[in-house]
Structure formats: structure tokens, C-alpha cells
Design a protein around this motif. Structure first.
Motif, short mmCIF file in Angstrom:
data_model
loop_
_atom_site.label_atom_id
_atom_site.label_comp_id
_atom_site.label_asym_id
_atom_site.label_seq_id
_atom_site.Cartn_x
_atom_site.Cartn_y
_atom_site.Cartn_z
N MET A 183 87.19 -44.69 38.34
CA MET A 183 87.74 -45.59 39.33
C MET A 183 87.72 -45.02 40.74
O MET A 183 88.73 -44.93 41.44
CB MET A 183 89.15 -46.02 38.94
N THR A 184 86.52 -44.61 41.17
CA THR A 184 86.28 -44.31 42.58
C THR A 184 86.08 -45.64 43.30
O THR A 184 86.07 -46.72 42.68
CB THR A 184 85.02 -43.45 42.73
N LEU A 185 85.90 -45.59 44.62
CA LEU A 185 85.62 -46.83 45.35
C LEU A 185 84.35 -47.48 44.82
O LEU A 185 84.29 -48.71 44.67
CB LEU A 185 85.49 -46.53 46.85
N GLY A 187 83.07 -47.07 41.76
CA GLY A 187 83.35 -47.56 40.41
C GLY A 187 84.09 -48.88 40.43
O GLY A 187 83.76 -49.81 39.66
N LYS A 188 85.07 -48.99 41.32
CA LYS A 188 85.83 -50.24 41.43
C LYS A 188 84.94 -51.37 41.90
O LYS A 188 85.03 -52.51 41.42
CB LYS A 188 87.00 -50.05 42.38
N ALA A 189 84.04 -51.08 42.84
CA ALA A 189 83.16 -52.12 43.37
C ALA A 189 82.17 -52.59 42.31
O ALA A 189 81.92 -53.79 42.17
CB ALA A 189 82.41 -51.59 44.59
N ASN A 190 81.62 -51.65 41.53
CA ASN A 190 80.59 -52.00 40.55
C ASN A 190 81.16 -52.64 39.30
O ASN A 190 80.43 -53.33 38.57
CB ASN A 190 79.79 -50.75 40.16
N TRP A 191 82.44 -52.41 39.01
CA TRP A 191 83.02 -52.90 37.76
C TRP A 191 84.25 -53.78 38.00
O TRP A 191 85.14 -53.86 37.17
CB TRP A 191 83.38 -51.72 36.86
N SER A 192 84.27 -54.44 39.16
CA SER A 192 85.41 -55.31 39.49
C SER A 192 85.35 -56.65 38.78
O SER A 192 86.37 -57.34 38.65
CB SER A 192 85.47 -55.52 41.01
N ALA A 197 83.31 -55.85 33.06
CA ALA A 197 84.11 -54.70 32.65
C ALA A 197 84.54 -54.82 31.19
O ALA A 197 84.59 -53.82 30.46
CB ALA A 197 85.33 -54.56 33.55
N LYS A 208 90.59 -48.30 28.67
CA LYS A 208 90.66 -48.19 30.13
C LYS A 208 89.54 -47.28 30.62
O LYS A 208 88.97 -46.49 29.86
CB LYS A 208 92.01 -47.62 30.57
N GLU A 211 90.35 -42.35 35.56
CA GLU A 211 90.76 -42.12 36.94
C GLU A 211 90.09 -40.85 37.43
O GLU A 211 89.71 -39.97 36.64
CB GLU A 211 92.28 -41.99 37.03
#
Length: 244
Positions: A183-185, A187-192, A197, A208, A211
Motif C-alpha cells: 500500500m504505497t501511493l 499500490g493504492k493507485a493501481n489497486w484502488s 483488488a 489484506k 503495508e
């Protein structure tokens, strides 16, 4: 658990963002002097302002000659984290030469080059050392549109074993960490997308994604003498994904 890293000097690639940046911050907090390598000067500038004493090196690791110039005089290093990487996702039938070349140049060739520079110095100084390569669960599981990425990480896992075999007699340990989505920036962008997901989360027993600190903790453990009998390993940080 005290890791006993204080007083050592580390080099971290891909230090500007995500796992690399957090690794630099954790190493500094543990009393390690850090050489931070990134291709983005602005990221290095902000990192230096946050962590006093960090030595910034701005270079594109895809450029062999520039990397050689930038790191040839970097000085003694005890710990190395090969974190820099790219993920250029394309369906297999649409893979381009450009994506292939960039992926292998950064994800594999740069690891070889940087590790050669650091390991040769360790051997010349007659000191033990530790190297951690940041791999992925994608080294061991096929993922759609990840043909080139999976291939680079599979190759990185095997490179880790060969490095461990050849550098072990010089008391240099080499290991990999293999995280799931982090959940890097990025990771969050690619798996939002919840639907996207869910397909992967349904295959993770813990349900989950990782982190950043989960991965950083594993890296620091493998750098420390607490893992003194561990080399040539690929440490999963993936919530059990590889068990399914």
C-alpha cells in the motif's frame, strides 16, 4: 528486538518513494548512515530534508555508464538494498521491446551492476555484509498482463541464490523479500478498483494487502545479524498468497 545496525553504512536504490524511502527512514532511525539512490532529484531533496545525514545520489539505474560513474566512488558500504524497480504491465501479445528492455535493465541488470560494485568493495575491505533484493510474489505466480514483470522477478530470485552461493565464502549474505501488493501511493493507485483488488484479495488467506512497514521490517531483519544464518532465501511478505 534490537537489530544492532547502528554505525553501519547502507546503500538503498529506488530511495525516492515507497518501500525504498521508508527503508531509508527506518535505517536512519536505527543509526545507519545511508546513501540514497534515486533518479528523481526532487525526491532526494525532500528525503534529505527529512533525514539529516542521508547522502543523495541522483542517477538512472537503467543507464549502465552513468551508474558506474555515480557509484564508483561511493565509498565503503556494509548493507545494500536493491529496491529500484519498474512495473510496465502489458498483455503478453502486446509486449514491446521498449517495455522488455526497461524492465530487465532496471529490475535485473541494475541489481547485478550495483551489487558488483558494493560486493567488490566489501571483499577488498575483508568485511562481512548483507544484501537484500526486493522481489515480488509475482516471481512465483503467474499474473495476467505481468509477463515481463513476473519474468524479471523470477530471474531476480534465482540471481539472489547464485549471489548467495558465490558471495557466501566472503561472508556476504544475500536474500530477497517477496511482497504482495504493497500500500504505497503506487499500490493504492493501481489497486484502488475494488473489483480488481477482490480477485487478488480472495487468494490471500489474511485477506489484506501489505503495508509498507511490513516489507521494511523484513528488509531490516535480513540486513541484521539476527538473520545471520539466512542466505539465498526468498522471504514471502504476502499474507499466505503463495500457500494457496
Amino acid at each position: 528486538m534490537e537489530l544492532g545496525l547502528a554505525g553501519r553504512r547502507a546503500l538503498v536504490t529506488g530511495a525516492g518513494k515507497g518501500i525504498g524511502r521508508s527503508t531509508v527512514q527506518a535505517l536512519c532511525a536505527a543509526g545507519v548512515r545511508v546513501v540514497a539512490v534515486s533518479r528523481t532529484q526532487a525526491d532526494l531533496d525532500s528525503l534529505v530534508s527529512e533525514c539529516s545525514g542521508v547522502e543523495p545520489v541522483c542517477v538512472d539505474l537503467a543507464d549502465w555508464e552513468a551508474t558506474e560513474r555515480a557509484l564508483s566512488s561511493v565509498g565503503p558500504v556494509d548493507l545494500l538494498v536493491n529496491n529500484a524497480g519498474v512495473a510496465l504491465l502489458q498483455p503478453f501479445l502486446e509486449v514491446t521491446k521498449e517495455a522488455y528492455d526497461m524492465s530487465f535493465d532496471v529490475n535485473l541488470r541494475a541489481v547485478i551492476q550495483v551489487s558488483q560494485i558494493v560486493a567488490k568493495s566489501m571483499i577488498a575491505r575483508g568485511v562481512p555484509g548483507a544484501i537484500v533484493n526486493v522481489s515480488s510474489q509475482a516471481s512465483q505466480r503467474a499474473l495476467a498482463n505481468h509477463g515481463v514483470y513476473c519474468s524479471t522477478k523470477g530471474a531476480l530470485d534465482m540471481l539472489t541464490k547464485v549471489m548467495a552461493l558465490e558471495l557466501g565464502p566472503h561472508k556476504i549474505r544475500v536474500n530477497a523479500v517477496n511482497p504482495t501488493v504493497v500500500m504505497t501511493l503506487m499500490g493504492k493507485a493501481n489497486w484502488s478498483d475494488p473489483q480488481k483488488a477482490k480477485v487478488l484479495l480472495d487468494r490471500i488467506p489474511l485477506g489484506k494487502f501489505a503495508e509498507v512497514e511490513n516489507v521494511v521490517d523484513a528488509i531490516l531483519f535480513l540486513l541484521s545479524d539476527r538473520s545471520g544464518m539466512t542466505t539465498g532465501s526468498a522471504l514471502p511478505v504476502e499474507g499466505g498468497f503463495l500457500a494457496t
